[in-house]
Design a protein around this motif. Structure first.
Motif, mmCIF file in Angstrom:
data_model
loop_
_atom_site.group_PDB
_atom_site.id
_atom_site.type_symbol
_atom_site.label_atom_id
_atom_site.label_comp_id
_atom_site.label_asym_id
_atom_site.label_seq_id
_atom_site.Cartn_x
_atom_site.Cartn_y
_atom_site.Cartn_z
ATOM 1 N N GLU B 224 -106.744 49.707 -6.475
ATOM 2 C CA GLU B 224 -105.963 50.805 -5.917
ATOM 3 C C GLU B 224 -106.904 51.704 -5.129
ATOM 4 O OE1 GLU B 224 -103.982 52.901 -9.036
ATOM 5 O OE2 GLU B 224 -102.317 51.490 -9.106
ATOM 6 N N ILE B 225 -106.484 52.083 -3.948
ATOM 7 C CA ILE B 225 -107.309 52.990 -3.149
ATOM 8 C C ILE B 225 -106.566 54.318 -3.010
ATOM 9 C CG2 ILE B 225 -108.380 53.369 -0.895
ATOM 10 C CD1 ILE B 225 -108.883 50.433 -0.703
ATOM 11 N N TYR B 226 -107.238 55.381 -3.374
ATOM 12 C CA TYR B 226 -106.659 56.721 -3.240
ATOM 13 C C TYR B 226 -107.399 57.465 -2.149
ATOM 14 C CZ TYR B 226 -104.321 55.714 -7.596
ATOM 15 O OH TYR B 226 -103.535 55.144 -8.545
ATOM 16 N N TYR B 227 -106.658 58.184 -1.348
ATOM 17 C CA TYR B 227 -107.307 58.797 -0.194
ATOM 18 C C TYR B 227 -106.854 60.227 0.078
ATOM 19 C CZ TYR B 227 -102.922 57.248 1.852
ATOM 20 O OH TYR B 227 -101.584 57.039 2.090
ATOM 21 N N GLN B 259 -98.687 51.839 -5.652
ATOM 22 C CA GLN B 259 -97.698 50.758 -5.667
ATOM 23 C C GLN B 259 -97.988 49.818 -6.839
ATOM 24 O OE1 GLN B 259 -95.168 49.864 -3.712
ATOM 25 N NE2 GLN B 259 -95.581 50.319 -1.569
ATOM 26 N N PRO B 260 -96.984 49.448 -7.596
ATOM 27 C CA PRO B 260 -97.259 48.471 -8.660
ATOM 28 C C PRO B 260 -97.634 47.116 -8.068
ATOM 29 C CG PRO B 260 -94.918 48.999 -8.536
ATOM 30 C CD PRO B 260 -95.609 49.912 -7.580
ATOM 31 N N LYS B 261 -98.278 46.302 -8.904
ATOM 32 C CA LYS B 261 -98.895 45.084 -8.388
ATOM 33 C C LYS B 261 -97.882 44.125 -7.763
ATOM 34 C CE LYS B 261 -101.554 41.117 -9.160
ATOM 35 N NZ LYS B 261 -101.520 39.853 -9.845
ATOM 36 N N ARG B 274 -90.943 52.794 1.447
ATOM 37 C CA ARG B 274 -91.320 53.231 0.101
ATOM 38 C C ARG B 274 -92.777 53.701 0.083
ATOM 39 N NH1 ARG B 274 -90.692 52.169 -5.526
ATOM 40 N NH2 ARG B 274 -92.723 51.567 -6.342
ATOM 41 N N THR B 275 -93.666 52.895 0.673
ATOM 42 C CA THR B 275 -95.081 53.283 0.712
ATOM 43 C C THR B 275 -95.245 54.613 1.431
ATOM 44 O OG1 THR B 275 -95.563 50.952 0.907
ATOM 45 C CG2 THR B 275 -97.386 52.446 1.277
ATOM 46 N N MET B 276 -94.508 54.762 2.524
ATOM 47 C CA MET B 276 -94.646 55.995 3.302
ATOM 48 C C MET B 276 -94.160 57.202 2.501
ATOM 49 S SD MET B 276 -93.013 56.870 6.987
ATOM 50 C CE MET B 276 -91.396 57.193 6.337
ATOM 51 N N LEU B 277 -92.992 57.038 1.866
ATOM 52 C CA LEU B 277 -92.446 58.165 1.106
ATOM 53 C C LEU B 277 -93.331 58.492 -0.096
ATOM 54 C CD1 LEU B 277 -88.615 57.422 1.278
ATOM 55 C CD2 LEU B 277 -89.954 59.033 2.621
#
Lengths: 622, 585
Positions: B224-227, B259-261, B274-277
């Motif tokens: 997972e990458i958090y930014y 995001q779940p795997k 979904r990713t954007m929201l």
């Protein structure tokens, strides 16, 4: 061209005959006599010149090795009183670089100091800098010179000319030294020493001007080393200078190249211009290498993971085929200088009074031997003279390499960092830490670019030791010198003479504003930031020492350089709109709506067609 | 010009302007719809872009990564020792001293930053041979990760990596390793101290990579990458792209925004949406919810990302995960200038798809226009004839606005010192009931004034959104949408009085658009991490520990506008009954 041919021919003649015609027998000074005497001392190989070279290797803790190369040479004597129009006068350069001497004469330089330094000197581990720091500079290029001139303006002109010439000779951006980078140090760079030494004035109506500049963002590389080697009489082909190779020298943790030229005159009265003078030039190359990494790289240039068998595991901790807690670095080490520098020493230099000499400053648990062709020889004092024209190498080994001949500890640690948040202002914080039991008196020399607008009113001092809680800034600073900056013309110059109490840590902070630069003043790599040159600390008492802090990187707000084009486009559009509207207003007639509708009605095509039809019909007589 | 003149004349001739002004509420609602549609079409094919590396110097994954083979043994060696710390309940101080000695063994200059409030932080600097010591890259390993798990794998990997880095001669920027107790306040305190008071420094920090691998397993599943940064800041897109590209290059799957795997590989309209929201949600609540370490570096022009290894079973080994920071460091090391080439404002739709600010900003602008339109509506569509802006009611409204501003500020400060969310919510429910509770019209509250208060309420909201939307789009967008119900509030007393349902609708809208109630509801709905009243504790902690302004934006940007609108619904007296010159507050 003709000059160099003459020199060559002359040198050849001298070598063949082994004779030198004494220029002036009536010299009074003994020192010069010595030099001249030595010059007459011929040995079978030929004529000897006032040249010395020496290499000092010193193991440092954690398997580091400091190699200090020293080259020293004198120019032919000359008489400043000789006018250049004297038809008898000729310039004769033997071993003194021909690139330098005319430059010194032209620019009236009495002292010249040039430094190329890069890397991190770990003073906590390694102790004092070589030559007590007086032969090393701040990161980048540093130049200072003592120039004779009839006015400051005249001296600056010569300084500029000097910088431009050195820039060419050393392939460095020294020509970027201008008004805004030049400072006139007051307390630092030992003005007292200048008086004592009696630096000669060739014209007694002139004055000496000390000028200093540094270029912190100058990368140091091979193209600076090659010119330096070219200045040596051996040209890097023989003697210890044959070890110097750009690939290895710059692949080090810390490296430093220095050139110091001083004018020496033999006359007691240095203000009369009848005496005989000569230039003395010292060139130093110091380099610190981490031996295990160099040895590993010699084996494999890429530091790949070691094979399972080569891992050194800490046996006191769990280890097996899957896990290995690495043991501290080995203290058993053996290497030769050719491993470190990639070359052997090819012979001695045949030019000097003394043989090339290599000394190892080592403690008892180290062993140093010289390898001549295939034989190994040792000496009591661990110094080796290179006497013959053979291949030499130095071999060193130790079973407990961490026990080294300890360098003296540094009298003071100084570090400096930028503080603050944001693009419009920031702060500088300097920490002085005196670990000794004696107070340290020092001079502080700081030069800041004009776009850092410092506020001395924000200068604050903080003391961490409890004993000195009541100490104020005025208690530690005995004199200060402040030259405020002028935009684009002069940098801020800040000098203090201060005393740091024993066993005490003091931090000085002050704030500054970041000025905006003109569009064209940004360098090509505008977003890199601007390097702020090192702070220079000189210990004034007991054991003189000089140290420099690391350089800093200052960010100014940097425009997006495509923005001017957007601005041009937007402003052109707005101007177009304004012009159009105004033009309309000026050229059009204002009418009421009713009138306008009438006019419109008479203009429509339908109306015109109808009119045409009517006209035709009326012509036809209907 | 002629064409426009004609059009203008036609518009006037047909009397469209008054008609248009009458329809302002409808226009505003239409604009709101347009704004939502504009956001909704972003994930459609053709609307977004593929990511690319803008700065040529970065060259991610162009150099072969050698952190493999026997380096694994060394990582395991360190890990077994770090596990001992955890098993034996070693104190933080002892643990730091022990690790400090390991770092010193391979030539790292170390120091421990002491902080009584935020705990001690161990850090070390690897002075690198190729640089001039003015720039640095940070490898940050919190001892305990955002979930409070012991970051054993991360710590072992970090030390192993640094030892491996120390053998490479290529580094042109200093490398700083930081072991803070947690990725939140103690890491932030260290970053702050680095820029104010630390004695051992290694130059300005260009980039920071956080490693989170809270497992003693040798394997992991995906990354997972958090930014997210604080206050709407994001790391330069180049760094994020480099991190994603390298992770994928090493054969790992990348999950963004949690995001779940099983949904990582989905690529279609809805997964992208979904990713954007989720990205908008995470950015809105950055600092408020649990942090991963990258947030602590936000500001000071430091670009930071967090790499979190997920799952302790899978076919990816720990050295593969270690090659990601290695390759990122190699890439950043190539930089001659600071990150400036790529975007600083963007939305991520998928690991390799993004939109830049020009695509999504218009929708936030439109939202702020919606409020301006309602403000105009409240100005022109009153039952009191011609709108004159500069009159006494405006002055009174302005005074009321100033008072609400001061009150909101005091409330925000008071809540920081006494964080009692139950009280806050209770107080706000009370506030929403006030218009209902006041049965008798207030004598000074004449009707033109209530309309003017509305004008200022919407205008203030529009102003707040406009000033926020460029620097913190997600927060402005959320605020704009969540406070939309306040535009549906009716002011006209006759209607409210006559119609029970209108009154009820008024109260519902006021309740829903109350900043605190609304934030509470939405945080409970969209974020599983922020349950019950967590969001308020998060907001306060974000300000105290990380200097994140979200709490003040809500209090000072949203709450005054809401107060004004609520005030406008208070039962008022009709204009003809009261002498207008009476009240001046």
């Amino acid at each position: 061209m003709s000059n160099s041919i003459t020199t060559f021919v002359l040198q050849g003649l001298l070598l063949i005959t082994g004779l030198v015609i004494a220029t002036d027998e009536s010299l009074s000074n003994t020192e010069t006599k010595d030099i001249n005497d030595q010059k007459f001392r011929t040995i079978d190989t030929g004529i000897q010149f006032p040249y010395e070279e020496r290499l000092n290797v010193r193991p440092l803790p954690h398997n580091h090795l400091l190699s200090s190369f020293e080259f020293q040479m004198n120019s032919e004597p000359f008489f400043p009183s000789d006018s250049s129009s004297n038809f008898d006068k000729y310039d004769h350069y033997t071993i003194f670089p021909k690139a330098i001497e005319p430059l010194l004469r032209r620019t009236d330089v009495r002292q010249l100091h040039l430094r190329f330094t890069r890397g991190f000197w770990d003073s906590e581990e390694w102790g004092r800098l070589p030559h007590d720091g007086f032969k090393s500079g701040g990161s980048g290029v540093e130049l200072w010179a003592l120039i004779e001139g009839n006015s400051k303006k005249d001296a600056y002109k010569k300084w500029k000319s000097l910088a431009n010439s050195l820039s060419g000779s050393f392939c460095a951006s020294i020509n970027f030294i201008d008004l805004s980078k030049t400072n006139y140090p007051v307390f630092s760079f030992n003005p007292q020493e200048r008086e004592n030494e009696g630096i000669p004035l060739f014209n007694s109506t002139n004055n000496l001007y000390l000028m200093h500049a540094s270029l912190a963002n100058e990368p140091i590389c091979t193209e600076n080393l090659t010119p330096l080697l070219k200045l040596l009489p051996s040209k890097g082909k023989s003697g210890i200078s044959s070890l110097l190779d750009g690939h290895k020298l710059f692949d080090s943790i810390w490296h430093n190249m220095a050139i110091d030229i001083t004018t020496q005159c033999v006359n007691d009265d240095s203000y009369s211009n009848s005496g005989e003078c000569f230039y003395e030039m010292e060139a130093n190359v110091d380099v610190v290498a981490h031996i295990p990494s160099i040895l590993a790289r010699n084996k494999n240039p890429i530091p790949k993971p070691l094979g399972g068998d080569d891992l050194h595991c800490d046996l006191s901790k769990p280890y097996d085929a899957y896990q290995c807690f690495p043991s501290p670095e080995t203290s058993e080490i053996s290497f030769s200088l050719s491993d470190i520098f990639g070359k052997n020493i090819s012979g001695s230099n045949d030019l000097s009074f003394t043989h090339s000499r290599i000394c190892a400053s080592i403690s008892e648990n180290w062993l140093a031997t010289i390898k001549v062709d295939d034989g190994l020889f040792g000496t009591d004092d661990n110094c080796f003279d290179l006497t013959e024209n053979r291949n030499y190498d130095i071999y060193m080994e130790s079973g407990s390499s961490n026990k080294v001949a300890r360098n003296d500890d540094v009298p003071i640690y100084v570090s400096r960092s930028l503080t603050g948040y944001g693009q419009d202002h920031g702060g500088l914080r300097t920490v002085f830490s005196n670990p000794t039991l004696e107070p340290v008196r020092l001079s502080y020399y700081e030069s800041l670019p004009w776009f850092m607008r410092i506020y001395l009113s924000t200068l604050k001092m903080e003391v961490t030791s409890d004993i000195y809680q009541n100490l104020t800034f005025n208690d530690i600073v005995e004199s200060q010198y402040y030259m405020p900056a002028i935009d684009r013309k002069r940098s801020t110059q800040l000098e203090f003479i201060m005393t740091i109490p024993a066993n005490c840590t003091i931090s000085l902070t002050y704030e500054f504003d970041k000025a905006l630069l003109h569009f064209t003043e940004y360098p090509p790599d505008a977003n890199h930031g601007f390097e702020i040159e090192s702070l220079i600390i000189t210990i004034l008492e007991s054991a003189p020492y000089q140290l420099r802090t690391a350089t800093l990187l200052l960010y100014l707000s940097t425009p997006d350089f495509s923005m001017p084009y957007n601005v041009i486009i937007i402003s052109s559009t707005i101007m177009g709109l304004i012009f159009g509207t105004l033009y309309n207003l000026i050229t059009k007639r204002m009418v009421t709506m009713d009138e306008a509708e009438k006019i419109l009605a008479t203009r429509s095509i339908k109306y015109k067609v109808m009119m045409l039809k009517q006209r035709i019909l009326s012509k036809l007589g209907f | 010009m002629g064409l426009l003149t004609n059009l203008h004349r036609k518009v006037i001739a047909m009397g469209l302007v008054p008609k248009f002004l009458k329809q302002l509420p409808k226009v505003a609602k239409l604009l709101m719809l347009i704004s939502l549609i504009m956001i909704a079409i972003i994930p459609m094919d053709g609307q977004y872009r593929r990511t690319y590396i803008s700065e040529n110097a970065l060259m991610p994954s162009q150099a072969y990564s050698y952190f493999r083979e026997s380096e694994w043994n060394i990582v395991r060696g360190y890990r077994s020792q770090i596990e001992e710390f955890f098993k034996n309940n070693v104190t933080a101080q002892e643990r730091n001293l022990e690790v400090e000695s390991w770092l010193q063994d391979f030539g790292i200059k170390t120091s421990i930053y002491h902080n009584e409030v935020h705990q001690d932080t161990l850090y070390g600097i690897l002075h690198t041979p190729r640089g001039d010591g003015t720039e640095a890259i940070v490898l940050s390993i919190p001892w305990y990760n955002g979930d409070g798990e012991f970051n054993v794998g991360g710590a072992a990997l970090g030390i192993g990596l640094l030892r491996y880095f120390s053998r490479w001669p290529v580094w042109s920027k200093n490398i700083i390793i930081v072991f803070s107790e947690n990725p939140r306040d103690s890491l932030r305190a260290w970053v702050e101290a680095y820029h104010t008071s630390l004695d051992l420094t290694g130059g300005s920090i260009e980039a920071a990579i956080n490693i989170d691998y809270a497992s003693n397993s040798d394997f992991l599943d995906y990354v997972e990458i958090y930014y997210d940064g604080l206050n709407g800041e994001l790391p330069n897109l180049d760094l994020l792209n480099v991190a994603i590209k390298i992770t994928q290059h090493e054969g790992m799957k990348v999950s963004l925004n949690g995001q779940p795997k099983d949904t990582i590989d989905d690529n279609g309209y809805f997964p992208r949406l979904r990713t954007m929201l989720l990205g908008i949600r995470d950015s809105t609540f950055a600092g408020v919810k649990k942090t991963h370490g990258n947030e602590a570096f936000s500001g000071w022009r430091i670009q930071a990302v967090t790499l979190k290894a997920c799952g302790d079973e899978g076919n990816i080994d720990i050295t593969t995960f270690g090659r990601v920071p290695e390759a990122i460091f190699r890439a950043v090391n190539n930089l001659l200038e600071k990150f400036h080439q790529s975007f600083f404002f963007y939305l991520i739709l998928a690991p390799k798809n993004f939109v830049s600010i020009s695509s999504y900003l218009p929708s936030a602008v439109i939202i702020s226009v919606v409020y301006a339109t309602f403000s105009l509506d409240a100005l022109v569509n009153t039952p009191f004839g011609s709108p004159i802006f500069f009159n006494k009611e405006s002055l009174v409204s302005l005074v009321i606005l100033s008072i609400t501003l001061v009150a909101s500020y005091l409330l925000s400060q008071l809540f920081i010192y006494a964080t009692k969310p139950e009280l806050l919510i209770g107080f706000n429910i009370l506030l929403t009931l006030i218009p209902f509770l006041i049965k008798k019209p207030l004598s000074f509250f004449i009707e033109p004034l209530t309309y003017r208060i509305r004008v200022f309420g919407y205008l203030y909201m529009s102003l707040a959104l406009t000033s926020l939307l460029v620097i913190n789009f997600p927060l402005a967008f959320m605020m704009g949408i969540l406070s939309f119900p306040m535009t549906l509030v009716q002011t006209e007393q006759s209607k409210v009085l006559s119609n029970k349902s209108t009154a009820l609708k008024n109260m519902l809208c006021i309740t829903l658009s109350n900043p605190f109630i609304s934030i509470l509801i939405i945080s409970n709905i969209v974020d599983s991490e922020l349950q019950y009243l967590d969001v308020f504790y998060g907001l306060i902690s974000a300000w105290k520990d990380l200097s994140c302004w979200t709490w003040f934006v809500i209090c000072i940007g949203w709450f005054p506008a809401w107060l004004l609108i609520t005030m406008s619904t208070v039962r008022s007296s009709r204009v003809n009954t009261v002498n207008t010159s009476k009240k001046q507050q």
